[in-house]
Design an enzyme around this catalytic site. Structure first.
Site, mmCIF file in Angstrom:
data_model
loop_
_atom_site.group_PDB
_atom_site.id
_atom_site.type_symbol
_atom_site.label_atom_id
_atom_site.label_comp_id
_atom_site.label_asym_id
_atom_site.label_seq_id
_atom_site.Cartn_x
_atom_site.Cartn_y
_atom_site.Cartn_z
ATOM 1 N N SER A 126 0.879 -0.911 -0.332
ATOM 2 C CA SER A 126 0.111 0.084 0.088
ATOM 3 C C SER A 126 1.074 1.003 -0.069
ATOM 4 C CB SER A 126 -1.159 0.166 0.994
ATOM 5 O OG SER A 126 0.103 -0.145 2.882
ATOM 6 N N ARG A 146 22.104 -14.448 4.081
ATOM 7 C CA ARG A 146 21.841 -12.608 3.895
ATOM 8 C C ARG A 146 22.620 -12.172 2.694
ATOM 9 N NH1 ARG A 146 18.986 -10.460 6.584
ATOM 10 N NH2 ARG A 146 18.478 -12.132 8.582
ATOM 11 N N ARG A 193 13.022 -7.738 5.011
ATOM 12 C CA ARG A 193 13.910 -8.032 5.615
ATOM 13 C C ARG A 193 15.450 -7.871 5.785
ATOM 14 N NH1 ARG A 193 15.065 -13.391 4.452
ATOM 15 N NH2 ARG A 193 17.301 -13.257 4.115
ATOM 16 N N HIS A 243 8.970 3.040 8.238
ATOM 17 C CA HIS A 243 8.605 2.917 10.075
ATOM 18 C C HIS A 243 7.098 2.475 10.359
ATOM 19 C CE1 HIS A 243 9.705 -0.677 13.159
ATOM 20 N NE2 HIS A 243 8.781 0.481 14.071
ATOM 21 N N GLN A 284 -1.594 7.672 7.169
ATOM 22 C CA GLN A 284 -0.528 8.909 7.408
ATOM 23 C C GLN A 284 1.162 8.238 7.183
ATOM 24 O OE1 GLN A 284 -1.359 11.568 8.540
ATOM 25 N NE2 GLN A 284 -2.987 11.005 9.393
ATOM 26 N N GLU A 285 0.817 6.880 6.708
ATOM 27 C CA GLU A 285 2.314 7.127 6.334
ATOM 28 C C GLU A 285 2.388 7.632 4.438
ATOM 29 O OE1 GLU A 285 3.739 2.765 6.546
ATOM 30 O OE2 GLU A 285 2.613 2.249 8.778
HETATM 31 C C1 GRF Z 1 3.821 -0.585 6.502
HETATM 32 O O1 GRF Z 1 3.487 -0.500 7.972
HETATM 33 C C2 GRF Z 1 5.274 -0.312 6.760
HETATM 34 O O2 GRF Z 1 5.024 0.819 7.379
HETATM 35 C C3 GRF Z 1 6.113 -1.196 7.218
HETATM 36 O O3 GRF Z 1 5.647 -2.662 6.617
HETATM 37 C C4 GRF Z 1 3.752 -1.997 6.118
HETATM 38 C C5 GRF Z 1 3.732 -2.649 4.969
HETATM 39 O O4 GRF Z 1 2.610 -2.257 3.734
HETATM 40 N N1 GRF Z 1 7.439 -1.402 7.529
HETATM 41 P P1 GRF Z 1 2.139 -2.078 3.015
HETATM 42 O O5 GRF Z 1 2.983 -3.058 2.065
HETATM 43 O O6 GRF Z 1 2.979 -0.716 2.457
HETATM 44 O O7 GRF Z 1 0.666 -2.051 2.518
#
Ligand code: GRF
Length: 218
Positions: free
Chosen positions: A13, A65, A91, A109, A173-174
């Site tokens: 997303s 890795r 990862r 994050h 908010q992301e």
């Molecule tokens: C989000 O909450 C991001 O902050 C975290 O993992 C989630 C990924 O969601 N790192 P998406 O795949 O972007 O929907």
């Protein structure tokens, strides 16, 4: 125009919010490719539907890795991106990989770092009883979930919240701050110098701290 490569592992997303902003011109970048470490990542279909090149580098096919990271870096570098954008890329990256992309690798994050690095951030926030939670865009360094902070958005934790409702409030908010951070980078207004974030324009002009739900009902 700057170009970016987006790395995902699942739903995508955040990737979609970046693709959407790039498609309307609100985000002045070319999305050169979307790369997933999981062949079944739902975001791959979304990217393809947007006409974006997709690649899979399946981590399960590598014995270490470092071996995975080396091939991943080769695929990324074949697109010569200005910026590598981790968007739900699940990862841990090796020091060599992170150093190779120093200053041009960012992550989002789902917590107000340095609180709650790692997994299950929303559940841990509820368990700790914090009243303010949120999300952070940061440059990636060799310390996991601990790089120089570019932008954060805060949300309240409301009575009755569960993990899903809190995650949903943060996710909105992301989808705002990630395109914002990438735009600052694309416009050449944001960079990492000697491990510190530098802005050309005052952050305050666009709000380095976004607190859209400041009003909490009594
Ligand atoms: C989000 O909450 C991001 O902050 C975290 O993992 C989630 C990924 O969601 N790192 P998406 O795949 O972007 O929907």
């Amino acid at each position: 125009m700057k170009s970016i490569v987006i790395l995902i592992s699942g739903r995508g997303s955040n990737m979609e919010s970046l693709l959407g902003a790039a498609a309307t011109g609100a985000l002045p970048v070319t999305v050169a490719a979307v790369i997933s470490n999981r062949p079944d990542a739902k975001g791959l279909e979304t990217a393809a539907a947007h006409g974006i090149s997709t690649r899979v580098v399946d981590h399960r096919q590598f014995s270490s890795r470092e071996a995975f990271d080396e091939v991943l870096a080769g695929v990324i570098d074949s697109f010569s991106p200005d910026l590598v954008v981790l968007a739900g890329f699940m990862r841990i990256l090796s020091d060599g990989f992170v150093t190779h992309y120093e200053g041009r690798l960012i992550n989002i994050h789902p917590s107000l770092l340095p609180s709650f690095p790692g997994l299950h951030t929303h559940l841990r926030a509820l368990e700790e009883g914090v009243r303010v939670h949120g999300c952070t865009v940061h440059f990636v360094t060799t310390a996991l979930d601990h790089g120089p902070i570019v932008v954060q958005a805060a949300v309240p934790v409301l009575d009755g919240d569960d993990e899903a409702s809190l995650a949903a409030r943060v996710l909105v908010q992301e989808h705002t701050i990630y395109p914002l951070a990438v735009r600052w980078f694309a416009e050449g207004r944001l960079r990492l110098i000697d491990g510190r974030v530098e802005f050309d324009a005052p952050q305050a002009s666009e709000g380095a701290l976004i607190s859209p739900l400041a009003r909490i009902s009594p």
